[in-house]
Design an enzyme around this catalytic site. Structure first.
Site, PDB file in Angstrom:
ATOM      1  N   ASN A   1       0.855  -1.192   0.000  1.00  0.00           N
ATOM      2  CA  ASN A   1       0.000   0.000   0.000  1.00  0.00           C
ATOM      3  C   ASN A   1       0.892   1.242   0.000  1.00  0.00           C
ATOM      4  OD1 ASN A   1      -1.876   1.998   0.454  1.00  0.00           O
ATOM      5  ND2 ASN A   1      -2.303   1.412   2.576  1.00  0.00           N
ATOM      6  N   TRP A   2       0.956   1.899  -1.152  1.00  0.00           N
ATOM      7  CA  TRP A   2       1.853   3.062  -1.266  1.00  0.00           C
ATOM      8  C   TRP A   2       1.251   4.332  -0.665  1.00  0.00           C
ATOM      9  CZ3 TRP A   2       4.058   2.610  -6.994  1.00  0.00           C
ATOM     10  CH2 TRP A   2       4.830   1.444  -7.074  1.00  0.00           C
ATOM     11  N   LYS A   3       0.019   4.239  -0.212  1.00  0.00           N
ATOM     12  CA  LYS A   3      -0.662   5.405   0.400  1.00  0.00           C
ATOM     13  C   LYS A   3      -0.528   6.636  -0.498  1.00  0.00           C
ATOM     14  CE  LYS A   3       0.080   3.379   4.898  1.00  0.00           C
ATOM     15  NZ  LYS A   3      -0.259   3.461   6.300  1.00  0.00           N
TER      16      LYS A   3
ATOM     17  N   HIS B   1      -9.831   0.419   4.792  1.00  0.00           N
ATOM     18  CA  HIS B   1      -8.553   0.657   5.476  1.00  0.00           C
ATOM     19  C   HIS B   1      -8.818   1.559   6.686  1.00  0.00           C
ATOM     20  CE1 HIS B   1      -4.498   2.078   6.314  1.00  0.00           C
ATOM     21  NE2 HIS B   1      -4.060   1.038   5.613  1.00  0.00           N
TER      22      HIS B   1
ATOM     23  N   GLU C   1      -7.344   4.005   7.863  1.00  0.00           N
ATOM     24  CA  GLU C   1      -7.211   5.455   7.615  1.00  0.00           C
ATOM     25  C   GLU C   1      -8.487   5.998   6.957  1.00  0.00           C
ATOM     26  OE1 GLU C   1      -3.412   5.274   5.599  1.00  0.00           O
ATOM     27  OE2 GLU C   1      -2.490   4.674   7.480  1.00  0.00           O
TER      28      GLU C   1
ATOM     29  N   GLU D   1      -5.504  -5.774  10.410  1.00  0.00           N
ATOM     30  CA  GLU D   1      -4.523  -4.723  10.668  1.00  0.00           C
ATOM     31  C   GLU D   1      -4.868  -4.005  11.970  1.00  0.00           C
ATOM     32  OE1 GLU D   1      -2.538  -3.218   6.908  1.00  0.00           O
ATOM     33  OE2 GLU D   1      -4.470  -2.205   6.961  1.00  0.00           O
TER      34      GLU D   1
ATOM     35  N   GLY E   1       1.793   1.914  10.766  1.00  0.00           N
ATOM     36  CA  GLY E   1       2.667   3.081  10.659  1.00  0.00           C
ATOM     37  C   GLY E   1       3.341   3.480  11.952  1.00  0.00           C
TER      38      GLY E   1
ATOM     39  N   SER F   1       3.066  -2.429  10.262  1.00  0.00           N
ATOM     40  CA  SER F   1       4.509  -2.300  10.494  1.00  0.00           C
ATOM     41  C   SER F   1       5.308  -3.554  10.139  1.00  0.00           C
ATOM     42  CB  SER F   1       4.786  -1.886  11.945  1.00  0.00           C
ATOM     43  OG  SER F   1       4.285  -0.592  12.179  1.00  0.00           O
TER      44      SER F   1
ATOM     45  N   GLY G   1       2.650  -1.345   4.301  1.00  0.00           N
ATOM     46  CA  GLY G   1       2.611   0.073   3.958  1.00  0.00           C
ATOM     47  C   GLY G   1       4.011   0.612   3.723  1.00  0.00           C
ATOM     48  N   GLY G   2       4.571   1.236   4.744  1.00  0.00           N
ATOM     49  CA  GLY G   2       5.861   1.925   4.621  1.00  0.00           C
ATOM     50  C   GLY G   2       6.951   1.105   3.948  1.00  0.00           C
TER      51      GLY G   2
HETATM   52  C1  PEP Z   1      -1.035  -0.187   5.835  1.00  0.00           C
HETATM   53  O1  PEP Z   1      -1.004   0.898   5.291  1.00  0.00           O
HETATM   54  O2  PEP Z   1      -1.997  -0.927   5.640  1.00  0.00           O
HETATM   55  C2  PEP Z   1       0.066  -0.579   6.708  1.00  0.00           C
HETATM   56  C3  PEP Z   1       0.030  -1.765   7.252  1.00  0.00           C
HETATM   57  O3  PEP Z   1       1.075   0.316   6.889  1.00  0.00           O
HETATM   58  P1  PEP Z   1       2.485   0.050   7.626  1.00  0.00           P
HETATM   59  O4  PEP Z   1       3.045  -1.224   7.080  1.00  0.00           O
HETATM   60  O5  PEP Z   1       3.317   1.234   7.307  1.00  0.00           O
HETATM   61  O6  PEP Z   1       2.188  -0.085   9.092  1.00  0.00           O
END
Ligand code: PEP
Length: 246
Positions: free
Chosen positions: A9-11, A95, A97, A167, A173, A208, A229-230
């Site tokens: 997920n590049w957000k 998600h 967010e 999640e 994050g 994470s 994500g990151g």
């Molecule tokens: C996500 O955006 O779904 C996510 C899990 O982010 P991160 O890996 O950065 O925690």
């Protein structure tokens, strides 16, 4: 057998050039014969460029959001048909967010899930509890409740055809990854909720994930890959994570 899946997920990061370069690097280094599916989820505006950069690769592409509406006067929205037209196979739905920052309630998430399946996209349904809910021992009720809202709307069979990503909100994050035991406990509860129909449903862990935590998480019996994500913004790190899901 269930083929594991790892989605990146590049957000809301990058520009056309960085998105194309990252996709091209992944395509170049990805071994199509590995028994893992890789999916990348760029921002809407980079989907076409990413798709072009992946032209000769089996890496799949998805979007981070979808409108619950089929089309019409919905300024700023993107329909399922538009995503299919761009070559998407997957779409994130619910998600945390989106739920937290954009007020998407369970009913809206369920409508988006339905809209995705209607056009042939595979929804990746995100569920998870907040830190406060975990501290109050509500984790399983929250997660099962978020899934039940979608089952009520589209039926169990259709939920089982999708991908579900557990999640925990406190892990997204933050650098604080759930322990493999914490994650497995929730995945097992989801598997139980889905029953026999969900024996092959792909259940991902997200929050994470890094290459140094992925192996143990992916080794859990009810975890079939990850939502990253990151760490998906760096080609080598992401490739290392995806390979660990084999
Ligand atoms: C996500 O955006 O779904 C996510 C899990 O982010 P991160 O890996 O950065 O925690």
């Amino acid at each position: 057998m269930t083929k594991p899946l790892v989605a990146g997920n590049w957000k809301m990061h990058g520009n056309t050039e960085t998105a194309s370069n990252l996709a091209a690097q992944l395509a170049e280094q990805w071994n199509d014969h590995l028994p893992v599916e890789m999916v990348i989820l760029p921002p809407f505006v980079h989907l076409a460029a990413v798709k072009a950069a992946l032209a000769k690769s089996t890496i799949a592409v998805g979007a981070q959001n979808i409108s619950q509406h089929e089309g019409g006067a919905y300024t700023g929205e993107t329909s399922g048909e538009m995503l299919v037209d761009l070559g998407c196979d997957y779409v994130l739905v619910g998600h945390s967010e989106r739920r937290e920052l954009f007020g998407e309630c369970s009913a809206t998430v369920a409508e988006k899930f339905k809209a995705a399946q209607k056009v042939g996209l595979t929804p990746i349904l995100c569920v998870g509890e907040s830190l406060q809910q975990r501290q109050q021992q509500q984790t399983l009720d929250v997660v099962n409740g978020q899934i039940a809202a979608v089952i009520d709307c589209v039926g169990l069979h259709n939920v089982c055809r999708a991908v579900i990503a557990y999640e925990p909100v406190w892990a997204i994050g933050t650098g604080e990854v759930a322990s493999p035991q914490q994650a497995q406990q929730v995945h097992s509860a989801i598997r139980t909720q889905l029953g026999d129909a969900g024996a092959d449903t792909r259940l991902l862990y997200g929050g994470s994930v890094k290459a140094n935590s992925a192996a143990e998480l992916f080794a859990q019996s009810d975890i079939n890959g990850g939502l990253v994500g990151g760490a998906s913004l760096e080609a080598q790190e992401f490739l290392n994570i995806v390979k660990l899901a084999e």
